[in-house]
Design an enzyme around this catalytic site. Structure first.
Site, PDB file in Angstrom:
ATOM      1  N   ARG A  28      -1.748 -19.462  38.833  1.00 21.55           N
ATOM      2  CA  ARG A  28      -1.451 -18.133  39.386  1.00 21.55           C
ATOM      3  C   ARG A  28      -1.594 -18.128  40.915  1.00 21.55           C
ATOM      4  O   ARG A  28      -0.651 -17.781  41.631  1.00 21.55           O
ATOM      5  CB  ARG A  28      -2.388 -17.073  38.787  1.00 21.55           C
ATOM      6  CG  ARG A  28      -2.235 -16.942  37.278  1.00 21.55           C
ATOM      7  CD  ARG A  28      -3.043 -15.772  36.724  1.00 21.55           C
ATOM      8  NE  ARG A  28      -3.215 -15.905  35.275  1.00 21.55           N
ATOM      9  CZ  ARG A  28      -3.309 -14.891  34.427  1.00 21.55           C
ATOM     10  NH1 ARG A  28      -3.237 -13.654  34.857  1.00 21.55           N
ATOM     11  NH2 ARG A  28      -3.480 -15.088  33.134  1.00 21.55           N
ATOM     12  N   GLU A  63      -6.208 -21.355  35.263  1.00 22.81           N
ATOM     13  CA  GLU A  63      -5.584 -20.056  35.529  1.00 22.81           C
ATOM     14  C   GLU A  63      -5.397 -19.825  37.028  1.00 22.81           C
ATOM     15  O   GLU A  63      -4.383 -19.284  37.468  1.00 22.81           O
ATOM     16  CB  GLU A  63      -6.431 -18.916  34.942  1.00 22.81           C
ATOM     17  CG  GLU A  63      -6.505 -18.901  33.418  1.00 22.81           C
ATOM     18  CD  GLU A  63      -5.213 -18.423  32.751  1.00 22.81           C
ATOM     19  OE1 GLU A  63      -4.276 -18.015  33.462  1.00 22.81           O
ATOM     20  OE2 GLU A  63      -5.151 -18.474  31.507  1.00 22.81           O
TER      21      GLU A  63
END
Ligand SMILES: *[C@@H]1O[C@H](CO)[C@@H](O)[C@H](O)[C@H]1NC(C)=O
Ligand SMILES: *[C@@H]1O[C@H](CO)[C@@H](O)[C@H](O)[C@H]1NC(C)=O
Ligand SMILES: *[C@@H]1O[C@H](CO)[C@@H](O)[C@H](O)[C@H]1NC(C)=O
Ligand SMILES: *[C@@H]1O[C@H](CO)[C@@H](O)[C@H](O)[C@H]1NC(C)=O
Ligand SMILES: *[C@@H]1O[C@H](CO)[C@@H](O)[C@H](O)[C@H]1NC(C)=O
Ligand SMILES: *[C@@H]1O[C@H](CO)[C@@H](O)[C@H](O)[C@H]1NC(C)=O
Length: 566
Positions: A178, A174
């Protein structure tokens, strides 16, 4: 609108580019004889320069840096519709939505991970690096919100990415997609060197994940201690959706270690035994590199693994043939085993899930899987697979119906189809072995009309996958219907999820309960992806063209490598 298409349409108007009275050579001769000496000298110089330019361009085409590679695909077909006034108004409405979401975040949660858009509280559930702010950077830039971009950058350059919230284990995948992805693309847009330094700081902080016996990464990193958190297994999307970001980091820093480390993972998974060619059960055993169990899915936990096979091929300027082969094997496998048609609505095709042995089929279509049509459409252009484009259109139709056929015109997390055996199969994502059969208990009266029925989870959490596919389908086909569908989805988002300070996930898409359904959550991907793809859908197709950029799985555009890797 492409230059090519413009020229084409001028010609088809019937008026030849050169006046018919005189040939080009004739006209030149005519001018030559009528000019004085200075005129002739200027004319000769001009002619010489033109020849030099043409020769240089021809030489570049023959010997140029892309020699041997076919170059990027053309994604804007002739006949694509002109950017219209209504596109301008729609684009502006999306930009206003971004200003609204950003404004609330800025006021109540600046520098925090997420805003709670109903209570105006905030959280640091991603470790406190300000994931919404980082994820939103390039969207601000793309929409021309430069004041906001500058303010966000001056915050982010002060964040210490070698330290995080106490006792927090950072989710590797993640944070790569991101934060590393967001910083890299913000750097490429602004060329603000501090952003590249910060990207490298994030990339380095997460590198300990790869410190395993096989090189398959652990899913979590204890950044404060500078080491990964040991685990037995990792899912295929977590292990295989970090390559684009680490390759880009190598390209921009000149240090090949990032690329080489990430590439090893793909080589191992390429060799791993599979139940069906090209199809990967989601769980990977870290110590052996074998695919051990789980379902096979193009939805959650599998999805972006397949997406990156294509995108790394594009990013490498089609130099990495391994990725073309792996992508084509996977799509062939998916087409053979995972695509079905609704038994009530023959226009509706979907991609279901399989168990780990690739034998039991689950007739469920996840919203997350709605990125697949966009991937297929992009791949159809790059790899000349026209049948994939047909399937892409059919799947996009279903993804749109998932919105169009609910009372709010928002889509649930997934829909279920009635299988010919009249039984649904509900795989549990948490369970490595289980793939239980369940009877259809939730069939509604509307099922025959809708072609599918809603499962128990009817929430819409501001997900981007369908508008992502609409943007790509529009750019590949030039069919304005995809813009109209995107506009309808945007209007539903405005109607049901807008709060006084931002936008919120919605509890039950079939309930018109209004604010009672708002669940007080806004994930960073709403700003990073959903609004960005909508904005690009209504922008001219050469703005962040798919010929020049490849979007990471969090919608951060990376420039396609200028020269193929060594
Ligand atoms: C949240 O902020 C908005 C905009 O400032 C305001 O209108 C709203 O009343 C606030 N909500 C709460 C619960 O404080
Ligand atoms: C970042 O945090 C680390 C670990 O606490 C510390 O050693 C380092 O000095 C900090 N860097 C800056 C620039 O504050
Ligand atoms: C890798 O892990 C081993 C223990 O498994 C540890 O001794 C070593 O310091 C680690 N190296 C890095 C670079 O984190
Ligand atoms: C969307 O739904 C409306 C009404 O429910 C229907 O009239 C329309 O044809 C649908 N759109 C598409 C593209 O199927
Ligand atoms: C997973 O499925 C197996 C077999 O059905 C069952 O025994 C086990 O309790 C399940 N585990 C979890 C965590 O649900
Ligand atoms: C539905 O799915 C969303 C997204 O995965 C999740 O956050 C939510 O908790 C789920 N809701 C229910 C009722 O299971």
């Amino acid at each position: 609108m492409s230059a090519k298409a413009t020229i084409h349409s001028e010609r088809s108007d019937g008026e030849p580019l050169l006046a018919p009275r005189l040939t080009l050579g004739g006209r030149l001769r005519d001018r030559w004889y009528r000019a004085d000496r200075t005129g002739r000298a200027v004319f000769s110089l001009f002619a010489l320069m033109m020849c030099a330019i043409i020769a240089a361009r021809m030489a570049l085409e023959v010997l140029g840096p892309h020699d041997g590679w076919p170059g990027p695909p053309t994604t804007i077909p002739p006949g694509a519709k002109e950017d219209t006034a209504s596109d301008g108004a729609r684009r502006e409405a999306v930009r206003e939505a971004m200003k609204h979401a950003w404004g609330g975040y800025r006021q109540y949660a600046f520098g925090k991970d997420e805003l709670h858009p109903v209570s105006n509280k905030s959280n640091n559930k991603w470790g406190g690096w300000g994931v919404t702010l980082i994820d939103a950077l390039d969207t601000l830039h793309i929409m021309g919100l430069h004041e906001e971009f500058r303010e966000a950058v001056s915050h982010v350059v002060g964040v210490n990415f070698t330290r995080t919230k106490d006792d927090f284990n950072t989710p590797f995948f993640e944070m790569v997609i991101r934060s590393l992805g967001g910083l890299l693309s913000a750097y490429e847009m602004s060329l603000d060197r501090r952003l590249l330094d910060k990207a490298q700081e994030v990339g380095d902080a997460l590198m300990p994940a790869f410190n395993t016996s096989t090189g398959i990464p652990y899913p979590r990193v204890d950044v404060n201690a500078g080491r990964a958190v040991p685990a037995d297994r990792v899912c295929i999307a977590e292990a295989g959706t970090v390559q684009l970001e680490y390759w880009k980091l190598s390209e921009l820093t000149g240090d090949p270690v990032y690329h080489d480390t990430a590439q090893r993972v793909v080589d191992i998974l390429d060799r791993a035994r599979k139940p069906y060619k090209g199809l990967y059960p989601i769980w990977v055993d870290i110590s052996s590199g074998e695919l051990v169990s789980g379902q096979i899915t193009f939805g959650g936990m599998g999805d972006s693994w397949y997406e990156y096979l294509l995108k790394q091929y594009i990013y490498s300027r089609r130099a990495e043939d391994q990725y073309r082969r792996m992508y084509e094997e996977s799509i062939d496998g998916m087409r053979a085993k995972m695509v079905r048609q609704s038994i009530y609505d023959p226009n509706m095709y979907y991609v279901g899930d399989l168990d780990a042995t690739a034998t039991k089929f689950s007739p469920r279509f996840q919203h997350l899987t709605c990125f697949v049509p966009g991937m297929l459409a992009l791949g159809s252009r790059v790899l000349d697979r026209p049948a994939d484009l047909e399937l892409a259109k059919q799947l996009t139709y279903t993804c749109f119906q998932m919105y169009n056929r609910t009372r709010t015109q928002l889509s649930p997390e997934y829909v279920q189809f009635r299988d010919v055996s009249d039984r649904g199969i509900a795989p549990s994502q948490e369970n490595t072995t289980d793939f239980e059969l369940v009877g259809l208990n939730a069939a509604s009266d509307r099922e025959k009309d809708d072609g599918f029925y809603l499962g128990p989870n009817r929430s819409y959490i501001l997900r981007p996958e369908t508008v992502e596919s609409l943007m790509i389908l529009y750019r590949v086909t030039g069919d304005g219907t995809y813009k109209d569908w995107g506009w309808q989805i945007f209007r539903a988002i405005e109607r049901w999820t807008k709060t006084p300070s931002a936008y919120s996930a919605y509890g039950d898409v079939n309930s018109i309960g209004g604010s009672a359904e708002l669940t007080d959550s806004m994930e960073s991907f709403f700003l990073a992806e959903t609004l960005k793809y909508l904005y690009l859908l209504f922008s001219p197709a050469d703005y962040y063209s798919l010929d020049e950029y490849v979007f990471n799985t969090e919608a951060h555009p990376f420039r396609i490598m200028r020269t193929p890797p060594p």
